[in-house]
Design a protein around this motif. Structure first.
Motif, mmCIF file in Angstrom:
data_model
loop_
_atom_site.group_PDB
_atom_site.id
_atom_site.type_symbol
_atom_site.label_atom_id
_atom_site.label_comp_id
_atom_site.label_asym_id
_atom_site.label_seq_id
_atom_site.Cartn_x
_atom_site.Cartn_y
_atom_site.Cartn_z
ATOM 1 N N GLY A 119 -7.423 10.197 -4.106
ATOM 2 C CA GLY A 119 -7.576 10.705 -2.970
ATOM 3 C C GLY A 119 -8.068 9.435 -1.853
ATOM 4 O O GLY A 119 -8.770 9.786 -0.863
ATOM 5 N N GLU A 120 -7.431 8.589 -2.020
ATOM 6 C CA GLU A 120 -7.598 7.449 -1.181
ATOM 7 C C GLU A 120 -6.506 7.068 -0.178
ATOM 8 O O GLU A 120 -6.718 6.232 0.860
ATOM 9 C CB GLU A 120 -7.708 5.926 -2.249
ATOM 10 N N SER A 121 -5.405 7.739 -0.068
ATOM 11 C CA SER A 121 -4.517 7.670 0.913
ATOM 12 C C SER A 121 -4.923 8.218 2.269
ATOM 13 O O SER A 121 -5.504 9.136 2.460
ATOM 14 C CB SER A 121 -3.069 8.415 0.450
ATOM 15 N N ARG A 122 -4.629 7.120 3.168
ATOM 16 C CA ARG A 122 -4.839 7.409 4.593
ATOM 17 C C ARG A 122 -3.606 7.123 5.586
ATOM 18 O O ARG A 122 -3.875 7.323 6.565
ATOM 19 C CB ARG A 122 -6.112 6.840 4.885
ATOM 20 N N GLY A 123 -2.714 6.409 4.677
ATOM 21 C CA GLY A 123 -1.457 5.875 5.424
ATOM 22 C C GLY A 123 -1.579 4.561 5.927
ATOM 23 O O GLY A 123 -2.527 4.138 6.200
ATOM 24 N N THR A 124 -0.406 3.999 6.199
ATOM 25 C CA THR A 124 -0.153 2.510 6.387
ATOM 26 C C THR A 124 -0.421 2.576 8.052
ATOM 27 O O THR A 124 -0.195 3.587 8.742
ATOM 28 C CB THR A 124 0.892 2.078 6.299
ATOM 29 N N GLU A 125 -0.535 1.290 8.520
ATOM 30 C CA GLU A 125 -0.374 1.173 10.095
ATOM 31 C C GLU A 125 0.934 1.749 10.642
ATOM 32 O O GLU A 125 0.980 2.569 11.700
ATOM 33 C CB GLU A 125 -0.612 -0.282 10.312
ATOM 34 N N TRP A 126 2.135 1.586 9.839
ATOM 35 C CA TRP A 126 3.355 2.017 10.280
ATOM 36 C C TRP A 126 3.446 3.653 10.206
ATOM 37 O O TRP A 126 3.927 4.256 10.924
ATOM 38 C CB TRP A 126 4.417 1.287 9.459
ATOM 39 N N ASP A 127 2.786 4.055 8.961
ATOM 40 C CA ASP A 127 2.696 5.791 8.988
ATOM 41 C C ASP A 127 2.257 6.213 10.377
ATOM 42 O O ASP A 127 2.656 7.199 10.916
ATOM 43 C CB ASP A 127 1.624 6.068 7.712
ATOM 44 N N HIS A 128 1.040 5.381 10.735
ATOM 45 C CA HIS A 128 0.365 6.195 12.129
ATOM 46 C C HIS A 128 1.021 5.718 13.396
ATOM 47 O O HIS A 128 0.643 6.495 14.081
ATOM 48 C CB HIS A 128 -0.921 5.557 11.726
ATOM 49 N N LYS A 164 0.988 -1.070 -0.057
ATOM 50 C CA LYS A 164 0.060 -0.135 -0.091
ATOM 51 C C LYS A 164 0.912 1.306 0.019
ATOM 52 O O LYS A 164 2.048 1.273 0.538
ATOM 53 C CB LYS A 164 -0.929 0.046 1.228
ATOM 54 N N GLU A 165 0.269 2.422 -0.860
ATOM 55 C CA GLU A 165 1.126 3.359 -0.587
ATOM 56 C C GLU A 165 1.482 4.121 0.986
ATOM 57 O O GLU A 165 0.563 3.874 1.796
ATOM 58 C CB GLU A 165 0.393 4.544 -1.222
ATOM 59 N N GLU A 166 2.749 4.357 1.066
ATOM 60 C CA GLU A 166 3.051 4.680 2.405
ATOM 61 C C GLU A 166 3.691 6.052 2.284
ATOM 62 O O GLU A 166 4.785 6.144 1.791
ATOM 63 C CB GLU A 166 3.813 3.401 2.994
ATOM 64 N N TRP A 167 3.562 6.964 3.291
ATOM 65 C CA TRP A 167 4.205 8.146 3.541
ATOM 66 C C TRP A 167 5.785 7.875 3.852
ATOM 67 O O TRP A 167 6.763 8.636 3.404
ATOM 68 C CB TRP A 167 3.690 9.194 4.229
ATOM 69 N N PHE A 168 6.135 7.073 4.939
ATOM 70 C CA PHE A 168 7.478 7.161 5.495
ATOM 71 C C PHE A 168 8.014 5.851 4.970
ATOM 72 O O PHE A 168 9.143 5.538 5.814
ATOM 73 C CB PHE A 168 7.156 7.222 6.848
ATOM 74 N N ARG A 169 7.925 5.370 4.044
ATOM 75 C CA ARG A 169 9.003 4.053 3.322
ATOM 76 C C ARG A 169 10.199 4.768 3.333
ATOM 77 O O ARG A 169 11.341 3.970 3.205
ATOM 78 C CB ARG A 169 8.256 3.606 2.036
ATOM 79 N N PHE A 170 10.562 6.041 2.898
ATOM 80 C CA PHE A 170 11.709 6.696 2.777
ATOM 81 C C PHE A 170 12.628 6.182 3.968
ATOM 82 O O PHE A 170 13.747 6.080 3.922
ATOM 83 C CB PHE A 170 11.631 8.180 2.566
ATOM 84 N N LEU A 171 11.923 6.100 5.135
ATOM 85 C CA LEU A 171 12.684 5.805 6.408
ATOM 86 C C LEU A 171 13.148 4.553 6.728
ATOM 87 O O LEU A 171 13.598 4.199 7.730
ATOM 88 C CB LEU A 171 11.709 6.696 7.616
ATOM 89 N N ARG A 172 12.306 3.504 5.874
ATOM 90 C CA ARG A 172 12.645 1.918 6.300
ATOM 91 C C ARG A 172 14.331 1.777 5.659
ATOM 92 O O ARG A 172 15.014 2.386 4.796
ATOM 93 C CB ARG A 172 12.049 1.387 5.132
ATOM 94 N N LYS A 173 14.793 0.895 6.484
ATOM 95 C CA LYS A 173 16.071 0.694 6.286
ATOM 96 C C LYS A 173 16.451 -0.750 6.283
ATOM 97 O O LYS A 173 16.215 -1.438 7.457
ATOM 98 C CB LYS A 173 16.927 1.241 7.461
ATOM 99 N N PRO A 174 16.657 -1.515 5.073
ATOM 100 C CA PRO A 174 16.595 -0.884 3.758
ATOM 101 C C PRO A 174 15.155 -0.485 3.368
ATOM 102 O O PRO A 174 14.234 -0.959 3.960
ATOM 103 C CB PRO A 174 17.323 -1.932 2.876
ATOM 104 N N ILE A 175 15.095 0.126 2.036
ATOM 105 C CA ILE A 175 13.880 0.275 1.374
ATOM 106 C C ILE A 175 13.241 -0.935 1.261
ATOM 107 O O ILE A 175 11.708 -0.881 1.429
ATOM 108 C CB ILE A 175 13.999 1.020 0.149
ATOM 109 N N THR A 176 13.750 -2.157 1.134
ATOM 110 C CA THR A 176 13.172 -3.476 0.731
ATOM 111 C C THR A 176 12.379 -4.048 2.013
ATOM 112 O O THR A 176 11.990 -5.184 1.789
ATOM 113 C CB THR A 176 14.197 -4.262 0.059
ATOM 114 N N GLN A 177 12.692 -3.427 3.200
ATOM 115 C CA GLN A 177 12.433 -4.094 4.447
ATOM 116 C C GLN A 177 10.966 -4.391 4.342
ATOM 117 O O GLN A 177 10.132 -3.525 4.409
ATOM 118 C CB GLN A 177 12.853 -3.423 5.616
#
Length: 249
Positions: free
Chosen positions: A167-176, A128-141
């Motif tokens: 307009g369907e983005s609400r963030g993933t569980e990890w985003d929240h 799912k679209e995720e706002w904070f995937r940039f912060l995953r280490k590594p991205i593929t995690q």
């Protein structure tokens, strides 16, 4: 250049630095499945600015107390400036191998995160679209990391989040999981480009078009996402208004 600047009292130097440091918008996205992309844009003239920390041990900006250095991991593509010799102009970039750092000013800078879907080739599935995937280490995690409470994301005061164009983005569980810990937040922007596949920095530059109340032209999905995030901020005990901005072109 003011050649006698360094001869001024340090207190006066800092006052001058403070008033002449332009507010910056930092954007965070993915260039591809393994490479992050980052850019910084001055809010004064909407030009790319270089906020990279020099590799040498000490730089002048290291002595400015209101600036903070934030670290990145992994390969990152950094947009530096626009090339004016081509039409349409394309931004130049620098590829950093690892351990890049950039200067930020948390009190006034805006941090803008793309809502990026992610493809896992081994399982042939899309995340799912995720706002904070940039912060995953590594991205593929696959399993999201537990960010330490000292992580720089929790010092952000001005946050901008891109809404998927339908307009369907609400963030993933990890985003929240991250959002609920961002107690320093003072304002949150939802950036909604109403045209698909628009470049991330395009609505980012146009974020000044904001609405204190939702305009009548906003569709139901966007309105639901806006009200959902507004409700979540209250649930998390974060006293930060949610501001909507829509982009038509």
């Amino acid at each position: 250049m003011f050649h006698k600047f360094l001869k001024l009292p340090i207190e006066l130097q800092l006052v001058i630095w403070h008033f002449h440091w332009p507010p910056t918008r930092h954007y965070f996205t993915l260039y591809d499945a393994r490479i992050r992309e980052y850019g910084a844009i001055s809010m004064e003239d909407e030009r790319y600015v270089n906020r990279l920390v020099p590799k040498r041990k000490k730089a002048t900006l290291d002595f400015i107390p209101f600036l903070t250095k934030i670290p990145f991991t992994g390969q990152i593509r950094v947009r530096l400036r626009r090339v004016v010799s081509v039409d349409p102009p394309e931004p130049e970039f620098s590829m950093i191998g690892s351990k890049a750092e950039v200067y930020v000013y948390f009190a006034q800078d805006v941090f803008y995160f793309d809502d990026f879907p992610y493809y896992y080739p081994l399982t042939d599935t899309w995340a799912k679209e995720e706002w904070f995937r940039f912060l995953r280490k590594p991205i593929t995690q696959l399993q999201p990391p537990k960010l330490h409470k000292s992580h720089w994301i929790f010092k952000v005061r001005n946050l901008a989040l891109r809404l998927e164009w339908i307009g369907e983005s609400r963030g993933t569980e990890w985003d929240h999981t991250i959002l609920r810990k961002m107690k320093s937040l003072k304002e949150v922007w939802l950036v909604h480009p109403r045209t698909p596949n628009i470049a991330i920095e395009t609505p980012f530059l146009m974020i000044n078009r904001t609405f204190n109340e939702l305009p009548y032209s906003v569709d139901g999905g966007v309105k639901d996402a806006y009200l959902y995030l507004q409700g979540k901020m209250k649930e998390y005990g974060i006293d930060a208004p949610v501001v909507m901005t829509t982009i038509d072109t």
